[in-house]
Design a protein around this motif. Structure first.
Motif, PDB file in Angstrom:
ATOM      1  N   PRO A  83       0.795  -1.238   0.000  1.00  0.00           N
ATOM      2  CA  PRO A  83       0.000   0.000   0.000  1.00  0.00           C
ATOM      3  C   PRO A  83       0.823   1.281   0.000  1.00  0.00           C
ATOM      4  N   ARG A  84       1.909   1.310   0.771  1.00  0.00           N
ATOM      5  CA  ARG A  84       2.683   2.539   0.903  1.00  0.00           C
ATOM      6  C   ARG A  84       3.347   2.953  -0.413  1.00  0.00           C
ATOM      7  N   HIS A  85       3.631   1.976  -1.270  1.00  0.00           N
ATOM      8  CA  HIS A  85       4.399   2.250  -2.480  1.00  0.00           C
ATOM      9  C   HIS A  85       3.598   2.015  -3.763  1.00  0.00           C
ATOM     10  N   PHE A  86       2.336   1.675  -3.631  1.00  0.00           N
ATOM     11  CA  PHE A  86       1.568   1.214  -4.788  1.00  0.00           C
ATOM     12  C   PHE A  86       1.337   2.314  -5.820  1.00  0.00           C
ATOM     13  N   ALA A  87       1.105   3.536  -5.380  1.00  0.00           N
ATOM     14  CA  ALA A  87       0.872   4.629  -6.334  1.00  0.00           C
ATOM     15  C   ALA A  87       2.097   4.861  -7.207  1.00  0.00           C
ATOM     16  N   ARG A  88       3.294   4.797  -6.606  1.00  0.00           N
ATOM     17  CA  ARG A  88       4.518   4.961  -7.410  1.00  0.00           C
ATOM     18  C   ARG A  88       4.677   3.819  -8.393  1.00  0.00           C
ATOM     19  N   LEU A  89       4.296   2.604  -7.981  1.00  0.00           N
ATOM     20  CA  LEU A  89       4.380   1.477  -8.901  1.00  0.00           C
ATOM     21  C   LEU A  89       3.478   1.696 -10.111  1.00  0.00           C
ATOM     22  N   LEU A  90       2.244   2.105  -9.879  1.00  0.00           N
ATOM     23  CA  LEU A  90       1.320   2.306 -10.993  1.00  0.00           C
ATOM     24  C   LEU A  90       1.848   3.364 -11.958  1.00  0.00           C
ATOM     25  N   GLU A  91       2.391   4.433 -11.429  1.00  0.00           N
ATOM     26  CA  GLU A  91       2.954   5.477 -12.286  1.00  0.00           C
ATOM     27  C   GLU A  91       4.087   4.918 -13.144  1.00  0.00           C
ATOM     28  N   LEU A  92       4.954   4.131 -12.522  1.00  0.00           N
ATOM     29  CA  LEU A  92       6.084   3.531 -13.227  1.00  0.00           C
ATOM     30  C   LEU A  92       5.612   2.604 -14.350  1.00  0.00           C
ATOM     31  N   LEU A  93       4.655   1.737 -14.042  1.00  0.00           N
ATOM     32  CA  LEU A  93       4.178   0.767 -15.033  1.00  0.00           C
ATOM     33  C   LEU A  93       3.437   1.456 -16.174  1.00  0.00           C
ATOM     34  N   ARG A  94       2.648   2.450 -15.849  1.00  0.00           N
ATOM     35  CA  ARG A  94       1.900   3.146 -16.900  1.00  0.00           C
ATOM     36  C   ARG A  94       2.842   3.876 -17.848  1.00  0.00           C
ATOM     37  N   ARG A  95       3.907   4.458 -17.323  1.00  0.00           N
ATOM     38  CA  ARG A  95       4.879   5.137 -18.193  1.00  0.00           C
ATOM     39  C   ARG A  95       5.521   4.167 -19.165  1.00  0.00           C
ATOM     40  N   SER A  96       5.686   2.922 -18.751  1.00  0.00           N
ATOM     41  CA  SER A  96       6.336   1.925 -19.596  1.00  0.00           C
ATOM     42  C   SER A  96       5.367   1.168 -20.490  1.00  0.00           C
ATOM     43  N   GLY A  97       4.080   1.462 -20.377  1.00  0.00           N
ATOM     44  CA  GLY A  97       3.096   0.814 -21.240  1.00  0.00           C
ATOM     45  C   GLY A  97       2.763  -0.603 -20.856  1.00  0.00           C
ATOM     46  N   VAL A  98       3.003  -0.976 -19.595  1.00  0.00           N
ATOM     47  CA  VAL A  98       2.639  -2.314 -19.131  1.00  0.00           C
ATOM     48  C   VAL A  98       1.120  -2.436 -19.159  1.00  0.00           C
ATOM     49  N   ARG A  99       0.635  -3.552 -19.723  1.00  0.00           N
ATOM     50  CA  ARG A  99      -0.793  -3.676 -19.970  1.00  0.00           C
ATOM     51  C   ARG A  99      -1.565  -4.268 -18.794  1.00  0.00           C
ATOM     52  N   TYR A 100      -0.968  -5.206 -18.069  1.00  0.00           N
ATOM     53  CA  TYR A 100      -1.741  -5.889 -17.015  1.00  0.00           C
ATOM     54  C   TYR A 100      -0.834  -6.303 -15.874  1.00  0.00           C
ATOM     55  N   MET A 101      -1.453  -6.534 -14.729  1.00  0.00           N
ATOM     56  CA  MET A 101      -0.775  -7.066 -13.550  1.00  0.00           C
ATOM     57  C   MET A 101      -1.486  -8.327 -13.083  1.00  0.00           C
ATOM     58  N   ILE A 102      -0.705  -9.306 -12.650  1.00  0.00           N
ATOM     59  CA  ILE A 102      -1.264 -10.383 -11.850  1.00  0.00           C
ATOM     60  C   ILE A 102      -0.725 -10.215 -10.434  1.00  0.00           C
ATOM     61  N   LEU A 103      -1.560 -10.542  -9.467  1.00  0.00           N
ATOM     62  CA  LEU A 103      -1.181 -10.405  -8.065  1.00  0.00           C
ATOM     63  C   LEU A 103      -0.424 -11.632  -7.605  1.00  0.00           C
ATOM     64  N   GLY A 104       0.771 -11.406  -7.071  1.00  0.00           N
ATOM     65  CA  GLY A 104       1.545 -12.470  -6.430  1.00  0.00           C
ATOM     66  C   GLY A 104       2.064 -11.929  -5.115  1.00  0.00           C
ATOM     67  N   GLN A 105       1.345 -12.170  -4.025  1.00  0.00           N
ATOM     68  CA  GLN A 105       1.642 -11.530  -2.746  1.00  0.00           C
ATOM     69  C   GLN A 105       2.715 -12.321  -2.010  1.00  0.00           C
TER      70      GLN A 105
END
Length: 256
Positions: free
Chosen positions: A90-112
């Motif tokens: 949770p603490r870092h998730f917004a930065r992750l989404l920004e990073l992935l969107r900039r790179s054009g990543v299309r999807y995520m699967i959850l692996g906790q």
């Protein structure tokens, strides 16, 4: 298997083979859709790198370019998708989404794989009899599912709980119901079968059958030849048939 959305590359530090070798293996296996979902980089906002389990932030552009290049080259023979396998921190998730969107990543699967926000937190696959750890795993996973951003949940039965069965069933039923409510399929993981890990855990899959969850089989390929592993696939299919699980071959990808 006509679609596999769970494929790694050497960038995670514990896989082998080139992206092209995975593509060629998928073609030999008769796969029609191959999703690359290597372990996502994570920007923790502080200097930290666990290079054994995920690619570094600076490796993401080359990963994206390699997968997109192969998708264009093989477009008449195979659908190739650019994704990542990601934990929900949770603490870092917004930065992750920004990073992935900039790179054009299309999807995520959850692996906790870790609780909390990883740094200083335990690996979820380590055996534990602590109900508090089980509850944290389930609650954090439910929070991840409720973002609506994960296309499916990889090895949801990763947590090696050795405590009471009643508590395990109670908590994992919460997880299965949240996944069903969110329309998120659960993955029977072939890596766990190949390596004789604690998952697939039949206790979990009995609950998923009772709750009517959608279920997908994921190769979790860390070597190209894993895409040709019919023996593990047959064991997964046998588990699904024995328990009456609702299998789906294709997954609706959720844009991030």
């Amino acid at each position: 298997m006509i679609a596999n959305y769970h494929t790694h590359t050497p960038r995670c530090g514990h896989a082998a083979g080139t992206e092209r070798e995975y593509v060629e293996a998928a073609l030999r296996a008769g796969v029609r859709t191959l999703g690359f979902s290597d372990h996502t980089p994570y920007d923790y906002g502080v200097p930290y790198r666990n290079s054994r389990v995920r690619m570094a932030v600076e490796e993401l552009p080359a990963y994206a370019d390699a997968v997109r290049g192969l998708a264009a080259e093989y477009r008449d023979r195979l659908e190739i998708l650019l994704g990542v396998e990601a934990e929900y921190y949770p603490r870092h998730f917004a930065r992750l989404l920004e990073l992935l969107r900039r790179s054009g990543v299309r999807y995520m699967i959850l692996g906790q794989h870790f609780l909390g926000n990883e740094i200083g937190e335990p690996y979820c696959g380590r055996p534990t009899d602590d109900p508090a750890v089980l509850e944290r795993y389930v609650s954090q996973s439910i929070e991840a599912l409720q973002t609506g951003l994960f296309s499916y949940f990889a090895h949801p039965d990763l947590l090696g709980f050795t405590g009471g069965d009643d508590e395990y069933r109670r908590q994992m039923r919460r997880l299965c119901r949240a996944a069903k409510d969110g329309g998120v399929p659960l993955e029977i993981n072939l890596l766990g079968i190949r390596e004789g890990r604690s998952y697939p855990d039949e206790r979990f899959w009995r609950i998923a059958a009772e709750e009517g969850n959608a279920v997908v089989i994921g190769c979790d390929a860390h070597r190209p030849e894993h895409l040709l592993d019919r023996e593990s696939e047959e064991k997964a299919l046998a588990l699904a048939e024995r328990l009456g699980l609702r299998l789906t071959e294709r997954v609706r990808l959720r844009e991030i």
